[in-house]
Enzyme design. Structure first.
Site, mmCIF file in Angstrom:
data_model
loop_
_atom_site.group_PDB
_atom_site.id
_atom_site.type_symbol
_atom_site.label_atom_id
_atom_site.label_comp_id
_atom_site.label_asym_id
_atom_site.label_seq_id
_atom_site.Cartn_x
_atom_site.Cartn_y
_atom_site.Cartn_z
ATOM 1 N N HIS A 86 -29.598 20.236 73.579
ATOM 2 C CA HIS A 86 -28.679 20.043 74.314
ATOM 3 C C HIS A 86 -27.908 21.659 74.582
ATOM 4 C CE1 HIS A 86 -28.379 15.886 75.141
ATOM 5 N NE2 HIS A 86 -28.649 15.833 74.109
ATOM 6 N N GLU A 204 -25.900 20.829 70.342
ATOM 7 C CA GLU A 204 -25.620 21.289 70.820
ATOM 8 C C GLU A 204 -25.384 23.145 71.114
ATOM 9 O OE1 GLU A 204 -24.227 21.001 74.096
ATOM 10 O OE2 GLU A 204 -23.908 18.686 74.313
#
Length: 267
Positions: A86, A204
């Site tokens: 992500h 992330e």
């Protein structure tokens, strides 16, 4: 066109049908935790390979074709390690992503394999050049640096499922009132862990959710070594073949239990 740094967190998040693919998997957490609270695990309710609830398979269930395709894929191949990538932060999160206390937005909610998940997250975070950089600044307001750039997903932000789940929470439902089953959805990490043998984390990758093309080579360099090191972790733990003592034939779907870890795996 919004500049890459200016777009909001929701930009590009929903499909054309309006489904958030991040939170579109069947909620297996709630059933497991209810069964645990009633002392039904594992003799009456399984602690692994938890079946998909019937409501999720109905034609009118809000399940994206992409989600169904990924679940079919996970059921066909016995993956043991996974990561989903992500953007928008610099941190590695590990399950559970859903808070056990349904009305809490943040709550440390570890799995039975918390040590393994923390190890996997740490392997990625400590070898990622952007996360490990001494010049590393905060992306937004969360200071993940002091936690080694890893966090339990539920302790960061919960996965409320669909927008319906959020409305149910805001309506302040009474204790013991179940979430409307047509709308109770979860994230992929928790689903992988509870429905398959697979341990999955979320990476992330970058403060910038939409890096420019010219920045991609640097983003690749930031992640190349951590991706390789992470993949190598498939070799950790016990491996081998479970055989019938008399015939020497391999035994399919043998259940492996480890004392003290209330989450089995299958061959």
């Amino acid at each position: 066109h919004q500049g890459s740094e200016l777009s909001g967190w929701a930009m590009g998040r929903w499909t054309y049908e309006g489904i958030d693919l991040n939170h579109n998997f069947a909620d297996l957490n709630t059933a497991l935790w209810d069964a645990e609270d009633n002392d039904l695990v594992p003799h009456e309710f399984p602690n692994h390979y938890i079946p998909i609830p019937e409501y999720y398979t109905f034609a009118n269930a809000t399940v994206a074709p992409e989600t169904r395709a990924v679940i079919d894929w996970m059921q066909r191949y016995p993956f043991v390690l996974s990561a989903n990538l992500h953007g928008g932060e610099l941190v590695v999160t590990y399950p559970f992503d859903m808070t056990r206390t349904y009305w809490k937005a943040q709550e440390l909610t570890p799995t039975a394999d918390d040590g393994v998940f923390r190890w996997l997250a740490t392997v990625y975070a400590t070898s990622n050049l952007a996360m490990a950089s001494e010049e590393r600044r905060l992306c937004h307001y969360d200071d993940f640096i002091r936690y080694g750039n890893i966090i339990n997903g539920a302790n960061w932000h919960t996965v409320p499922g669909s927008e319906w789940g959020t409305q149910w929470r805001e309506a302040g439902r009474g204790a013991g009132t179940p979430l409307s089953p047509l709308h109770a959805h979860a994230g992929m990490n928790d689903f992988s862990y509870l429905h398959t043998n697979c341990f999955e984390i979320t990476v992330e990758l970058s403060c910038d959710k939409f890096p420019h093309a010219s920045e991609l080579p640097a983003e690749w360099e930031n992640n190349r070594e951590s991706l390789l090191l992470y993949m190598e972790q498939v070799h950790r733990g016990i491996k081998g073949v479970v055989r019938d003592r008399d015939t020497e034939q391999g035994i399919a779907n043998a259940i492996i239990s480890v004392d003290g870890i209330n989450h089995d795996v299958r061959t």
